[in-house]
Motif scaffolding. Structure first.
Motif, PDB file in Angstrom:
ATOM      1  N   ALA A 185     -22.998  54.067  31.322  1.00  0.00           N
ATOM      2  CA  ALA A 185     -24.081  53.614  32.194  1.00  0.00           C
ATOM      3  C   ALA A 185     -24.219  52.095  32.170  1.00  0.00           C
ATOM      4  CB  ALA A 185     -25.397  54.275  31.782  1.00  0.00           C
ATOM      5  N   ILE A 186     -24.082  51.497  30.985  1.00  0.00           N
ATOM      6  CA  ILE A 186     -24.164  50.033  30.890  1.00  0.00           C
ATOM      7  C   ILE A 186     -23.018  49.387  31.660  1.00  0.00           C
ATOM      8  CG2 ILE A 186     -24.000  48.078  29.295  1.00  0.00           C
ATOM      9  CD1 ILE A 186     -25.466  49.759  27.235  1.00  0.00           C
ATOM     10  N   LEU A 187     -21.812  49.913  31.494  1.00  0.00           N
ATOM     11  CA  LEU A 187     -20.665  49.359  32.212  1.00  0.00           C
ATOM     12  C   LEU A 187     -20.802  49.576  33.720  1.00  0.00           C
ATOM     13  CD1 LEU A 187     -17.729  50.410  29.847  1.00  0.00           C
ATOM     14  CD2 LEU A 187     -18.748  48.145  30.120  1.00  0.00           C
ATOM     15  N   ALA A 188     -21.349  50.730  34.129  1.00  0.00           N
ATOM     16  CA  ALA A 188     -21.545  50.978  35.559  1.00  0.00           C
ATOM     17  C   ALA A 188     -22.567  50.007  36.135  1.00  0.00           C
ATOM     18  CB  ALA A 188     -22.005  52.423  35.776  1.00  0.00           C
ATOM     19  N   GLU A 189     -23.632  49.762  35.393  1.00  0.00           N
ATOM     20  CA  GLU A 189     -24.642  48.797  35.877  1.00  0.00           C
ATOM     21  C   GLU A 189     -24.029  47.408  36.030  1.00  0.00           C
ATOM     22  OE1 GLU A 189     -26.769  45.398  35.591  1.00  0.00           O
ATOM     23  OE2 GLU A 189     -26.169  46.183  33.622  1.00  0.00           O
ATOM     24  N   VAL A 190     -23.250  47.000  35.032  1.00  0.00           N
ATOM     25  CA  VAL A 190     -22.613  45.683  35.108  1.00  0.00           C
ATOM     26  C   VAL A 190     -21.656  45.613  36.287  1.00  0.00           C
ATOM     27  CG1 VAL A 190     -21.050  44.097  33.921  1.00  0.00           C
ATOM     28  CG2 VAL A 190     -22.880  45.217  32.640  1.00  0.00           C
TER      29      VAL A 190
ATOM     30  N   VAL B  97     -30.036  56.947  31.272  1.00  0.00           N
ATOM     31  CA  VAL B  97     -28.954  57.677  31.940  1.00  0.00           C
ATOM     32  C   VAL B  97     -28.155  58.494  30.925  1.00  0.00           C
ATOM     33  CG1 VAL B  97     -26.833  57.434  33.269  1.00  0.00           C
ATOM     34  CG2 VAL B  97     -28.814  56.029  33.824  1.00  0.00           C
ATOM     35  N   GLY B  98     -27.852  57.912  29.765  1.00  0.00           N
ATOM     36  CA  GLY B  98     -27.077  58.624  28.768  1.00  0.00           C
ATOM     37  C   GLY B  98     -27.783  59.867  28.246  1.00  0.00           C
ATOM     38  N   LEU B  99     -29.067  59.760  27.943  1.00  0.00           N
ATOM     39  CA  LEU B  99     -29.811  60.890  27.390  1.00  0.00           C
ATOM     40  C   LEU B  99     -30.086  61.964  28.441  1.00  0.00           C
ATOM     41  CD1 LEU B  99     -32.370  58.950  25.146  1.00  0.00           C
ATOM     42  CD2 LEU B  99     -30.499  60.405  24.348  1.00  0.00           C
ATOM     43  N   VAL B 100     -30.605  61.551  29.588  1.00  0.00           N
ATOM     44  CA  VAL B 100     -31.003  62.521  30.609  1.00  0.00           C
ATOM     45  C   VAL B 100     -29.789  63.224  31.200  1.00  0.00           C
ATOM     46  CG1 VAL B 100     -32.175  62.814  32.826  1.00  0.00           C
ATOM     47  CG2 VAL B 100     -33.112  61.257  31.119  1.00  0.00           C
TER      48      VAL B 100
END
Length: 329
Positions: free
Chosen positions: A240-245, A111-114
């Motif tokens: 993205a990691i925080l959103a997934e969590v 998510v971060g790269l794309v």
């Protein structure tokens, strides 16, 4: 007593040799050296790389996996057989942590790269063409920003999209949904920066020479906002990691049997007192992930900043040279 005005002859000779040889250090080398002099940033990079390696090879150090149930060790604390203990269903927490860390890192990196790549292309295209093209693309951008991301995630992963959930794993479906909503803010910022770059002489010269629009965007606009893109990548991975969590914690993100840090934290919240290891282990991993990325982001920001104080020994050497010249005069 040590003479404070004394200098190291070897260092002075080396500086004189560099000046006489007209050594030119590239911009990328300077940025890399600045980053490596920042001990906090290097520590963050080491932690992030260690967690990434752990997520991909950690499963080889145990005989258990995320699906195997040990009926003789149900809800047991950490032991020699189960390094991080077991869940209330008898599943090895170490194996689930390895799998959850890998899924969370994959979501963050993709998510971060794309999203930054899409934002760069979209924002630069708006700035380059301008006029009606810019107005139409800006309208689409504003419409996407106004969409409720939480509601769309809930519908895509829980309320609707039965066919998608049946054909795609829940973590891949979450990546697709996050990609739809994670690039708009960066695209607006890149558009404003690119519009100022369009007034530069080198861009106008390329236009007058008939250079294709695609090449101008990739060769002139995108590289000149490279520092912003790099910083947005680290911020995008963290977001993205925080959103997934967050989504998995409230039950609209990744679904069982898929495992992520958010799933582990959300599943153990109501059992903190009974099975504390099930809650604190994934929470600690999440803090290490996001904290290391924040440390890297600060280091990259200082490395890209020409006025940064993270010059380390290079700054000391410049001061030494100035002192030598002052003594000589």
């Amino acid at each position: 007593m040590t003479n404070l005005n004394a200098v190291d002859p070897a260092a002075v000779a080396q500086d004189a040799h560099l000046e006489s040889a007209d050594v030119v250090i590239g911009k990328n080398t300077i940025i890399f050296r600045r980053f490596m002099r920042n001990k906090t940033a290097v520590a963050g990079l080491a932690i992030f790389l260690a967690l990434t390696v752990f997520s991909f090879v950690g499963g080889y150090f145990t005989q258990w996996d995320k699906q195997t149930i040990d009926p003789f060790n149900i809800g047991m604390p950490p032991s020699a057989e189960h390094y991080l203990g077991t869940s209330q269903a008898g599943i090895d927490l170490y194996a689930m942590t390895v799998e959850g860390t890998r899924i969370s890192i994959l979501i963050g990196l993709i998510v971060g790269l794309v999203s930054v790549l899409v934002a760069a292309v979209y924002g630069c295209t708006m700035a380059y063409f301008g006029g009606k093209v810019d107005k139409v693309m800006l309208f689409i951008l504003e419409a996407l920003i106004m969409m409720p991301a939480l509601l769309v995630v809930a519908v895509a992963t829980s309320g609707g999209g039965e066919g998608l959930r049946r054909d795609l794993p829940s973590w891949l479906l979450l990546i697709i949904v996050l990609l739809v909503f994670s690039w708009m803010g960066t695209a607006r910022l890149i558009r404003s920066l690119s519009m100022s770059l369009m007034q530069r002489d080198f861009v106008k010269a390329a236009q007058y020479m008939g250079v294709p629009a695609r090449r101008i965007v990739w060769r002139h606009l995108v590289p000149n906002i490279g520092s912003l893109l790099v910083l947005d990548i680290t911020r995008g991975v963290t977001g993205a990691i925080l959103a997934e969590v967050a989504f998995s914690f409230i039950g609209i993100g990744i679904k069982v049997p898929d495992v992520s840090l958010g799933v582990l934290i959300g599943g153990a919240t109501s059992q903190v007192q009974t099975f504390p290891w099930m809650f604190w282990v994934p929470l600690t991993v999440m803090f290490l992930l996001t904290g290391s990325l924040a440390m890297m982001n600060d280091g990259l920001r200082d490395a890209f900043d020409p006025s940064s104080s993270s010059s380390g020994s290079a700054k000391k050497r410049t001061a030494l040279k100035a002192r030598v010249k002052g003594n000589a005069s």
